[in-house]
Design a protein around this motif. Structure first.
Motif, PDB file in Angstrom:
ATOM      1  N   MET A   1       0.834  -1.206   0.000  1.00 55.04           N
ATOM      2  CA  MET A   1       0.000   0.000   0.000  1.00 55.04           C
ATOM      3  C   MET A   1       0.875   1.266   0.000  1.00 55.04           C
ATOM      4  O   MET A   1       0.540   2.249  -0.665  1.00 55.04           O
ATOM      5  N   ALA A   2       2.004   1.232   0.703  1.00 59.56           N
ATOM      6  CA  ALA A   2       2.923   2.380   0.692  1.00 59.56           C
ATOM      7  C   ALA A   2       3.547   2.565  -0.692  1.00 59.56           C
ATOM      8  O   ALA A   2       3.723   3.698  -1.158  1.00 59.56           O
ATOM      9  N   CYS A   3       3.860   1.457  -1.367  1.00 56.40           N
ATOM     10  CA  CYS A   3       4.404   1.542  -2.731  1.00 56.40           C
ATOM     11  C   CYS A   3       3.375   2.148  -3.677  1.00 56.40           C
ATOM     12  O   CYS A   3       3.699   3.007  -4.511  1.00 56.40           O
ATOM     13  N   ILE A   4       2.133   1.715  -3.561  1.00 57.61           N
ATOM     14  CA  ILE A   4       1.061   2.254  -4.399  1.00 57.61           C
ATOM     15  C   ILE A   4       0.879   3.748  -4.117  1.00 57.61           C
ATOM     16  O   ILE A   4       0.734   4.549  -5.048  1.00 57.61           O
ATOM     17  N   ALA A   5       0.931   4.144  -2.847  1.00 63.56           N
ATOM     18  CA  ALA A   5       0.809   5.557  -2.492  1.00 63.56           C
ATOM     19  C   ALA A   5       1.942   6.371  -3.118  1.00 63.56           C
ATOM     20  O   ALA A   5       1.717   7.485  -3.621  1.00 63.56           O
ATOM     21  N   GLU A   6       3.155   5.819  -3.107  1.00 60.96           N
ATOM     22  CA  GLU A   6       4.284   6.518  -3.734  1.00 60.96           C
ATOM     23  C   GLU A   6       4.071   6.665  -5.230  1.00 60.96           C
ATOM     24  O   GLU A   6       4.358   7.721  -5.818  1.00 60.96           O
ATOM     25  N   MET A   7       3.573   5.627  -5.874  1.00 62.33           N
ATOM     26  CA  MET A   7       3.323   5.718  -7.313  1.00 62.33           C
ATOM     27  C   MET A   7       2.194   6.703  -7.618  1.00 62.33           C
ATOM     28  O   MET A   7       2.245   7.416  -8.624  1.00 62.33           O
ATOM     29  N   ARG A   8       1.207   6.787  -6.752  1.00 59.98           N
ATOM     30  CA  ARG A   8       0.156   7.811  -6.919  1.00 59.98           C
ATOM     31  C   ARG A   8       0.774   9.203  -6.815  1.00 59.98           C
ATOM     32  O   ARG A   8       0.407  10.098  -7.560  1.00 59.98           O
ATOM     33  N   ARG A   9       1.681   9.364  -5.871  1.00 58.98           N
ATOM     34  CA  ARG A   9       2.371  10.650  -5.726  1.00 58.98           C
ATOM     35  C   ARG A   9       3.112  11.010  -7.004  1.00 58.98           C
ATOM     36  O   ARG A   9       3.231  12.176  -7.375  1.00 58.98           O
ATOM     37  N   ARG A  10       3.583   9.988  -7.720  1.00 57.72           N
ATOM     38  CA  ARG A  10       4.313  10.188  -8.979  1.00 57.72           C
ATOM     39  C   ARG A  10       3.382  10.314 -10.189  1.00 57.72           C
ATOM     40  O   ARG A  10       3.852  10.401 -11.316  1.00 57.72           O
ATOM     41  N   GLY A  11       2.064  10.269  -9.960  1.00 61.43           N
ATOM     42  CA  GLY A  11       1.118  10.504 -11.050  1.00 61.43           C
ATOM     43  C   GLY A  11       0.286   9.329 -11.493  1.00 61.43           C
ATOM     44  O   GLY A  11      -0.574   9.470 -12.372  1.00 61.43           O
ATOM     45  N   ALA A  12       0.486   8.160 -10.909  1.00 58.76           N
ATOM     46  CA  ALA A  12      -0.314   6.989 -11.298  1.00 58.76           C
ATOM     47  C   ALA A  12      -1.745   7.152 -10.780  1.00 58.76           C
ATOM     48  O   ALA A  12      -1.964   7.632  -9.675  1.00 58.76           O
ATOM     49  N   LYS A  13      -2.691   6.760 -11.612  1.00 58.75           N
ATOM     50  CA  LYS A  13      -4.109   6.834 -11.231  1.00 58.75           C
ATOM     51  C   LYS A  13      -4.761   5.456 -11.210  1.00 58.75           C
ATOM     52  O   LYS A  13      -5.720   5.235 -10.490  1.00 58.75           O
ATOM     53  N   LYS A  14      -4.248   4.547 -12.007  1.00 55.62           N
ATOM     54  CA  LYS A  14      -4.850   3.219 -12.163  1.00 55.62           C
ATOM     55  C   LYS A  14      -3.755   2.165 -12.109  1.00 55.62           C
ATOM     56  O   LYS A  14      -2.650   2.376 -12.625  1.00 55.62           O
TER      57      LYS A  14
END
Length: 137
Positions: A78-91
């Motif tokens: 979940m922390a990795c996904i949050a980091e990728m969201r911070r980098r612009g990932a949406k899906k």
């Protein structure tokens, strides 16, 4: 704090017999696996990784592999996904072989839902198996 994983580390984990048995398809050898140097990878306690491959402007394919003994995997993913969201990932899309029940459980615990499947996409033990696509926003 998330630690970047090198393509060499990811390749070594994937080729480990304890991981390979969960992803192996008939006729594919561990030596054939090579991590893409363009993927964003995070290491977990030296026991595994989460890899994100960019598919579109905002969608990433995610792959997680862990050796036995890894702990606190779900909150770390979940922390990795949050980091990728911070980098612009949406899906996020997670293609998972239907026989990999542990990966399906982890995906569901991280909020992924089944969005589709391709029947007979994989061959294991001489039998066709589905590739399940799990997705999360």
């Amino acid at each position: 704090m998330l630690v970047q994983a090198s393509p060499e580390f990811v390749t070594r984990v994937m080729r480990d017999p304890r991981v390979w048995r969960w992803v192996a398809e008939d006729g594919v050898s561990p030596e054939s696996y090579i991590c893409s140097p363009r993927a964003v990878c995070f290491a977990h306690q030296g026991r595994g990784f989460a890899m994100f491959k960019k598919c579109t402007q905002t969608m990433y394919e995610i792959h997680v592999a862990m050796l036995k003994g890894a702990t606190n995997v779900q909150p770390w993913v979940m922390a990795c996904i949050a980091e990728m969201r911070r980098r612009g990932a949406k899906k996020f899309a997670a293609p998972i072989a239907e026989w990999n029940r542990a990966a399906l459980r982890l995906a569901r615990s991280c909020g992924f839902v089944e969005e589709g499947r391709i029947s007979a996409a994989l061959i294991r033990n001489g039998r066709p198996h589905a590739l399940i696509f799990m997705g999360a926003c």
